[in-house]
Design a protein around this motif. Structure first.
Motif, PDB file in Angstrom:
ATOM      1  N   ILE A   1       0.855  -1.191   0.000  1.00 38.51           N
ATOM      2  CA  ILE A   1       0.000   0.000   0.000  1.00 38.51           C
ATOM      3  C   ILE A   1       0.887   1.235   0.000  1.00 38.51           C
ATOM      4  CG2 ILE A   1      -1.739   1.304   1.298  1.00 38.51           C
ATOM      5  CD1 ILE A   1      -2.710  -1.394   2.453  1.00 38.51           C
ATOM      6  N   VAL A   2       0.571   2.182  -0.891  1.00 40.63           N
ATOM      7  CA  VAL A   2       1.354   3.419  -0.988  1.00 40.63           C
ATOM      8  C   VAL A   2       0.436   4.634  -0.923  1.00 40.63           C
ATOM      9  CG1 VAL A   2       3.207   2.349  -2.343  1.00 40.63           C
ATOM     10  CG2 VAL A   2       1.306   3.495  -3.521  1.00 40.63           C
ATOM     11  N   VAL A   3       1.010   5.750  -0.496  1.00 34.06           N
ATOM     12  CA  VAL A   3       0.274   7.011  -0.439  1.00 34.06           C
ATOM     13  C   VAL A   3       0.283   7.693  -1.801  1.00 34.06           C
ATOM     14  CG1 VAL A   3       0.206   9.300   0.637  1.00 34.06           C
ATOM     15  CG2 VAL A   3       0.724   7.284   2.021  1.00 34.06           C
ATOM     16  N   ARG A   4       1.361   7.569  -2.564  1.00 33.15           N
ATOM     17  CA  ARG A   4       1.486   8.218  -3.878  1.00 33.15           C
ATOM     18  C   ARG A   4       1.469   7.150  -4.970  1.00 33.15           C
ATOM     19  NH1 ARG A   4       4.676  10.948  -0.432  1.00 33.15           N
ATOM     20  NH2 ARG A   4       4.206  13.146  -0.149  1.00 33.15           N
ATOM     21  N   LYS A   5       0.314   6.893  -5.512  1.00 28.73           N
ATOM     22  CA  LYS A   5       0.120   5.883  -6.549  1.00 28.73           C
ATOM     23  C   LYS A   5       0.595   6.408  -7.896  1.00 28.73           C
ATOM     24  CE  LYS A   5      -1.764   2.317  -8.681  1.00 28.73           C
ATOM     25  NZ  LYS A   5      -0.864   1.211  -8.852  1.00 28.73           N
ATOM     26  N   ARG A   6       1.277   5.513  -8.664  1.00 27.71           N
ATOM     27  CA  ARG A   6       1.691   5.829 -10.028  1.00 27.71           C
ATOM     28  C   ARG A   6       1.287   4.673 -10.935  1.00 27.71           C
ATOM     29  NH1 ARG A   6       6.194   5.596  -7.502  1.00 27.71           N
ATOM     30  NH2 ARG A   6       7.164   4.272  -9.071  1.00 27.71           N
ATOM     31  N   GLU A   7       0.959   4.988 -12.167  1.00 22.52           N
ATOM     32  CA  GLU A   7       0.585   3.964 -13.148  1.00 22.52           C
ATOM     33  C   GLU A   7       1.702   2.924 -13.263  1.00 22.52           C
ATOM     34  OE1 GLU A   7      -1.928   2.053 -15.457  1.00 22.52           O
ATOM     35  OE2 GLU A   7      -2.444   4.076 -14.800  1.00 22.52           O
ATOM     36  N   GLY A   8       1.332   1.639 -13.125  1.00 25.45           N
ATOM     37  CA  GLY A   8       2.272   0.551 -13.324  1.00 25.45           C
ATOM     38  C   GLY A   8       3.165   0.218 -12.145  1.00 25.45           C
ATOM     39  N   ASP A   9       2.987   0.882 -10.985  1.00 29.07           N
ATOM     40  CA  ASP A   9       3.873   0.619  -9.843  1.00 29.07           C
ATOM     41  C   ASP A   9       3.514  -0.652  -9.067  1.00 29.07           C
ATOM     42  OD1 ASP A   9       1.617   1.466  -8.424  1.00 29.07           O
ATOM     43  OD2 ASP A   9       2.597   3.204  -7.502  1.00 29.07           O
ATOM     44  N   GLY A  10       2.377  -1.269  -9.384  1.00 25.50           N
ATOM     45  CA  GLY A  10       1.982  -2.497  -8.692  1.00 25.50           C
ATOM     46  C   GLY A  10       1.546  -2.282  -7.256  1.00 25.50           C
ATOM     47  N   ALA A  11       1.258  -1.051  -6.896  1.00 24.64           N
ATOM     48  CA  ALA A  11       0.884  -0.721  -5.521  1.00 24.64           C
ATOM     49  C   ALA A  11      -0.618  -0.486  -5.394  1.00 24.64           C
ATOM     50  CB  ALA A  11       1.633   0.528  -5.059  1.00 24.64           C
ATOM     51  N   THR A  12      -1.134  -0.795  -4.229  1.00 25.29           N
ATOM     52  CA  THR A  12      -2.515  -0.486  -3.877  1.00 25.29           C
ATOM     53  C   THR A  12      -2.523   0.910  -3.257  1.00 25.29           C
ATOM     54  OG1 THR A  12      -3.005  -2.819  -3.482  1.00 25.29           O
ATOM     55  CG2 THR A  12      -4.487  -1.211  -2.464  1.00 25.29           C
ATOM     56  N   PRO A  13      -3.338   1.824  -3.760  1.00 24.79           N
ATOM     57  CA  PRO A  13      -3.329   3.190  -3.223  1.00 24.79           C
ATOM     58  C   PRO A  13      -4.031   3.286  -1.868  1.00 24.79           C
ATOM     59  CG  PRO A  13      -5.007   2.980  -4.904  1.00 24.79           C
ATOM     60  CD  PRO A  13      -4.264   1.671  -4.877  1.00 24.79           C
ATOM     61  N   ALA A  14      -3.409   4.030  -0.962  1.00 25.35           N
ATOM     62  CA  ALA A  14      -4.057   4.352   0.310  1.00 25.35           C
ATOM     63  C   ALA A  14      -5.106   5.422   0.041  1.00 25.35           C
ATOM     64  CB  ALA A  14      -3.034   4.856   1.314  1.00 25.35           C
ATOM     65  N   GLY A  15      -6.194   5.394   0.802  1.00 26.06           N
ATOM     66  CA  GLY A  15      -7.205   6.427   0.656  1.00 26.06           C
ATOM     67  C   GLY A  15      -8.599   5.910   0.941  1.00 26.06           C
ATOM     68  N   ARG A  16      -9.555   6.775   0.700  1.00 22.50           N
ATOM     69  CA  ARG A  16     -10.985   6.482   0.891  1.00 22.50           C
ATOM     70  C   ARG A  16     -11.642   6.532  -0.476  1.00 22.50           C
ATOM     71  NH1 ARG A  16     -14.605   6.863   5.203  1.00 22.50           N
ATOM     72  NH2 ARG A  16     -12.891   7.541   6.515  1.00 22.50           N
ATOM     73  N   PHE A  17     -12.250   5.398  -0.878  1.00 23.41           N
ATOM     74  CA  PHE A  17     -12.793   5.279  -2.226  1.00 23.41           C
ATOM     75  C   PHE A  17     -14.219   4.744  -2.179  1.00 23.41           C
ATOM     76  CE2 PHE A  17      -8.239   4.215  -2.238  1.00 23.41           C
ATOM     77  CZ  PHE A  17      -7.763   5.324  -2.916  1.00 23.41           C
ATOM     78  N   ALA A  18     -15.124   5.444  -2.839  1.00 20.70           N
ATOM     79  CA  ALA A  18     -16.496   4.949  -2.956  1.00 20.70           C
ATOM     80  C   ALA A  18     -16.505   3.700  -3.829  1.00 20.70           C
ATOM     81  CB  ALA A  18     -17.390   6.025  -3.561  1.00 20.70           C
ATOM     82  N   LEU A  19     -17.413   2.775  -3.531  1.00 21.51           N
ATOM     83  CA  LEU A  19     -17.659   1.620  -4.391  1.00 21.51           C
ATOM     84  C   LEU A  19     -18.720   2.070  -5.386  1.00 21.51           C
ATOM     85  CD1 LEU A  19     -16.407   0.423  -1.723  1.00 21.51           C
ATOM     86  CD2 LEU A  19     -17.552  -1.679  -2.354  1.00 21.51           C
ATOM     87  N   LEU A  20     -18.332   2.173  -6.655  1.00 16.33           N
ATOM     88  CA  LEU A  20     -19.181   2.816  -7.652  1.00 16.33           C
ATOM     89  C   LEU A  20     -20.110   1.881  -8.402  1.00 16.33           C
ATOM     90  CD1 LEU A  20     -16.581   5.247  -9.270  1.00 16.33           C
ATOM     91  CD2 LEU A  20     -18.270   5.742  -7.480  1.00 16.33           C
ATOM     92  N   HIS A  21     -19.587   0.742  -8.831  1.00 17.45           N
ATOM     93  CA  HIS A  21     -20.301  -0.057  -9.824  1.00 17.45           C
ATOM     94  C   HIS A  21     -19.791  -1.490  -9.757  1.00 17.45           C
ATOM     95  CE1 HIS A  21     -22.572   0.013 -13.672  1.00 17.45           C
ATOM     96  NE2 HIS A  21     -21.812  -1.023 -13.959  1.00 17.45           N
ATOM     97  N   VAL A  22     -20.665  -2.455  -9.964  1.00 20.21           N
ATOM     98  CA  VAL A  22     -20.283  -3.864  -9.965  1.00 20.21           C
ATOM     99  C   VAL A  22     -20.497  -4.441 -11.360  1.00 20.21           C
ATOM    100  CG1 VAL A  22     -20.703  -6.149  -8.965  1.00 20.21           C
ATOM    101  CG2 VAL A  22     -21.022  -4.100  -7.552  1.00 20.21           C
ATOM    102  N   TYR A  23     -19.456  -5.107 -11.862  1.00 14.57           N
ATOM    103  CA  TYR A  23     -19.559  -5.895 -13.087  1.00 14.57           C
ATOM    104  C   TYR A  23     -19.463  -7.366 -12.700  1.00 14.57           C
ATOM    105  CZ  TYR A  23     -18.464  -1.665 -15.797  1.00 14.57           C
ATOM    106  OH  TYR A  23     -18.473  -0.420 -16.353  1.00 14.57           O
TER     107      TYR A  23
END
Length: 179
Positions: free
Chosen positions: A41-63
Motif C-alpha cells: 500500500i502506498v500514499v502516492r500511486k503511479r501507473e504501473g507501480d503495482g501498488a494499492t493506493p491508500a485512501g478512501r474510495f467509494a464503491l461505484l459499480h459492480v460488473y
C-alpha cells in the motif's frame, strides 16, 4: 427508526505486518483475508507501480460474468460484462481510466478474463473524476487467486467473501485503505 438494521458502509483494509502484499478486510463484524498489490500500500500511486493506493474510495459499480454464475446480491449498480468489455490504462488516451469497448487501439485491460479474477469486479472511485494521467487506473475490488498472490494494485477477496460483502453493504459504501 423501523428496526431495520442499517447496512454496513465502510470496508477497512490493512496490510499484514509480515507480508505487505496481503491484508485483512473488515466490514463491521466480518473480517476476511485479502490480496493487495505486489508493492503493498502506498500514499502516492503511479501507473504501473503495482501498488494499492491508500485512501478512501467509494464503491461505484459492480460488473459480473453472467456465464460464470448468478449476479451478486447488491444495492450497488450492477451490470453484466461482455466479451467486448475493456478498461483503458493508457495515460495518454482521452479514455484513460474508463471502460471501453474492444477492440481498442490504446493500452487497455481485458475485463472478460480467462481466469476468475473479474468474475465479480467492483469499480473503486480511485482517480476517476477527474482521471489524472499517470496516477493509476483500473483500481478495482475483485476476486483473489486461490493462494492470494498479489494483484497489480487492486484489493481482492475470495468469491464467497465478495458475495457476502456485496450483499451486506449499502449504496453509499466506501473502502478505506490504510497506509
Amino acid at each position: 427508526m423501523t428496526g431495520t438494521k442499517k447496512p454496513a458502509e465502510t470496508l477497512e483494509v490493512r496490510a499484514l505486518t509480515r507480508d505487505r502484499r496481503k491484508g485483512l478486510l473488515r466490514l463491521g463484524e466480518i473480517t476476511v483475508p485479502c490480496a493487495l498489490g505486489r508493492s503493498g500500500i502506498v500514499v502516492r500511486k503511479r501507473e504501473g507501480d503495482g501498488a494499492t493506493p491508500a485512501g478512501r474510495f467509494a464503491l461505484l459499480h459492480v460488473y459480473y460474468r453472467p456465464d460464470r454464475g448468478l449476479p451478486p446480491a447488491t444495492r450497488l449498480p450492477l451490470e453484466p460484462l461482455s466479451p467486448a468489455a475493456g478498461w483503458c490504462d493508457d495515460p495518454g488516451h482521452p479514455r484513460y481510466n474508463r471502460p471501453i469497448d474492444l477492440p481498442f487501439p490504446a493500452s487497455h485491460e481485458v475485463m472478460w478474463r480467462q481466469d476468475r479474477l473479474y468474475d465479480i469486479v467492483v469499480v473503486l472511485d480511485c482517480n476517476i473524476a477527474p482521471a489524472v494521467p499517470g496516477k493509476g487506473s483500473a483500481i478495482f475490488f475483485h476476486i483473489a487467486r486461490e493462494d492470494y498472490r498479489p494483484t497489480e494494485g487492486c484489493v481482492a477477496v475470495a468469491p464467497e467473501h465478495m458475495r457476502l460483502i456485496l450483499s451486506t453493504i449499502g449504496s453509499g459504501a466506501e473502502m478505506v485503505i490504510h497506509a
